[in-house]
Design a protein around this motif. Structure first.
Motif, PDB file in Angstrom:
ATOM      1  N   GLY A  58       0.832  -1.190   0.000  1.00  8.02           N
ATOM      2  CA  GLY A  58       0.000   0.000   0.000  1.00  8.02           C
ATOM      3  C   GLY A  58       0.861   1.231   0.000  1.00  8.02           C
ATOM      4  O   GLY A  58       1.832   1.316   0.758  1.00  8.02           O
ATOM      5  N   GLY A  59       0.525   2.218  -0.845  1.00  4.33           N
ATOM      6  CA  GLY A  59       1.347   3.419  -0.933  1.00  4.33           C
ATOM      7  C   GLY A  59       2.764   3.052  -1.323  1.00  4.33           C
ATOM      8  O   GLY A  59       2.989   2.346  -2.299  1.00  4.33           O
ATOM      9  N   SER A  67       2.052   5.449   4.835  1.00  3.17           N
ATOM     10  CA  SER A  67       1.720   5.330   3.413  1.00  3.17           C
ATOM     11  C   SER A  67       2.869   5.829   2.554  1.00  3.17           C
ATOM     12  O   SER A  67       2.954   5.519   1.363  1.00  3.17           O
ATOM     13  N   ASN A  83       8.804   4.758   3.845  1.00  4.89           N
ATOM     14  CA  ASN A  83       9.085   3.534   4.588  1.00  4.89           C
ATOM     15  C   ASN A  83      10.531   3.073   4.458  1.00  4.89           C
ATOM     16  O   ASN A  83      10.891   2.026   4.992  1.00  4.89           O
ATOM     17  N   THR A 136       8.185   8.117   7.801  1.00  5.79           N
ATOM     18  CA  THR A 136       6.757   7.829   7.595  1.00  5.79           C
ATOM     19  C   THR A 136       5.904   9.069   7.380  1.00  5.79           C
ATOM     20  O   THR A 136       4.680   8.995   7.449  1.00  5.79           O
TER      21      THR A 136
END
Length: 405
Positions: A132-133, A193, A196, A215
């Protein structure tokens, strides 16, 4: 294993494990001397086109003769396209013998690519990955002891955090079922999202390094009790390494926004590529315990207490992801910048490049995600046009073999 941070307390059992690891590495420890975009970016700027034990600190090497330095101007030649039609490739690692492992960020799978024919073989899926993202199955690394244990390491996003796990690869099993169950060695890296991080690599000291992101919560980069916005250094079991800046902590450096590139030069100095926000992307030479500024400094600001980058780029020209070292230069893949950067190193203090960074392939192959040394004057280069932000072309995504100078 726990996510060790500054000030954490080791249990006797854990301490015993660390001592065992250190005893095995004591000779290396005594002999070695080096370690191994858009405004506000609330939607993420990971190239957004619209929106291998040593002491922890590298010792400066004596100046190299001029003949040993890279030329001011380099060159790149595409030798071949190894393989095509990869799904959202992110992590890349080389196996002994020259074959490659590639991770699909969104598909949460690892595949083997024959280093000569380009044939793809699915090893299997990594359970627990939550794409995700900018999250999903990210960096890969092959254990320096792979010949004995066949361990593959992966950095990935789950429903609750980012973590690092290792899996045994058994190529005798049927395709798609060759990965053993993940053994998590470090958990609790904050997820988001965006930002990371995700790159992992074994250094010259045979310790495992990881680049993390903050983040989108900028304060985490300066919070030394958090694993976010950091470069981490740990044993292959995920424990803090003796000689890290703080006891009982895997944190190696801090003040980072989003680190997705890690590489060591010929003098075993660690380098890292980092996304900026509104103004400057960065290439940093990493020293243990140092503060690289984010969010209080971006680019070369000369602020007291912070380390300035060795090189910087406008965010539209880079959005740096993977980096590699070859032929005296750092080679840096650009996402939003859609180009490969060459940064020739001076071979001394490396506070400035030997010459101005040089760009190749501008717009030719689209977004570039990962670059990996292939030995001598060769590099592997991975495109990233199927990550939701690129403009795919027939054959995307692909791995190219480059000859560089």
């Amino acid at each position: 294993m726990r996510g060790a941070v500054f000030g954490s307390v080791q249990t006797p059992a854990v301490r015993k494990g660390v001592v065992a690891v250190l005893a095995a590495a004591s000779l290396l420890l005594s002999a070695a001397c080096s370690s191994g975009g858009g405004s506000g970016d609330t939607a993420g700027r990971e190239g957004d086109a619209s929106p291998t034990a040593s002491s922890p600190s590298p010792s400066p090497a004596s100046s190299s003769p001029a003949a040993d330095l890279p030329p001011a101007k380099g060159s790149v030649e595409v030798v071949s396209t190894l393989t095509e039609e990869l799904e959202s490739p992110w992590g890349l690692a080389a196996l002994p013998g020259g074959d490659l492992l590639v991770a699909s960020r969104d598909g949460a799978t690892i595949s083997r690519i024959d280093g000569k024919s380009g044939k793809k073989t699915l090893l299997g899926s990594v359970p627990g990955v939550s794409p995700g993202g900018e999250g999903g199955l990210l960096g890969l690394a092959v254990a320096p002891t792979y010949g004995a244990d066949h361990l593959v390491y992966a950095y990935f996003t789950t429903e609750s955090d980012n973590r690092i796990a290792r899996m045994q690869y058994d190529e005798q099993k049927p395709a798609g079922r060759q990965l053993g169950a993940p053994d998590t060695i470090l958990r609790g890296i904050p997820k988001g999202s965006v930002h990371n991080g995700g790159r992992i690599a074994f250094g010259p000291d045979r310790m495992l390094y990881a680049g993390t992101g903050e983040t989108g919560d900028t304060g985490l980069a300066q919070d030394r009790t958090s694993l976010a916005g950091k470069i981490l250094r740990m044993t292959p079991d995920g424990e803090p390494v003796h000689g890290n800046p703080e006891a009982d902590s895997v944190v190696y450096s801090y003040g980072h926004r989003n680190v997705q590139g890690l590489a060591w030069d010929g003098r075993k100095q660690l380098w890292a590529a980092e996304f900026g926000q509104d103004t400057w992307d960065e290439l940093n030479r990493i020293e243990p315990g140092k503060n690289y500024g984010w969010p209080d400094a971006e680019g070369k600001e000369g602020k007291e207490g912070f380390v300035d980058p060795v090189a910087q780029w406008k965010t539209s020209e880079a959005s740096p992801s993977g980096i590699a070292y070859a032929e005296g230069s750092i080679w840096m893949a650009g996402l939003r910048g859609e180009r490969l950067w060459r940064i020739p190193l001076s071979g001394t203090a490396d506070k400035e490049p030997l010459a101005a960074p040089q760009a190749f392939f501008e717009g030719e192959y689209g977004r570039l995600r990962t670059v990996l040394a292939a030995g001598g004057d060769k590099l592997w280069l991975v495109t990233s046009n199927l990550d939701g932000r690129g403009t795919p072309k027939p054959g995307d995504d692909r791995i190219l073999l480059l000859k560089v100078r």
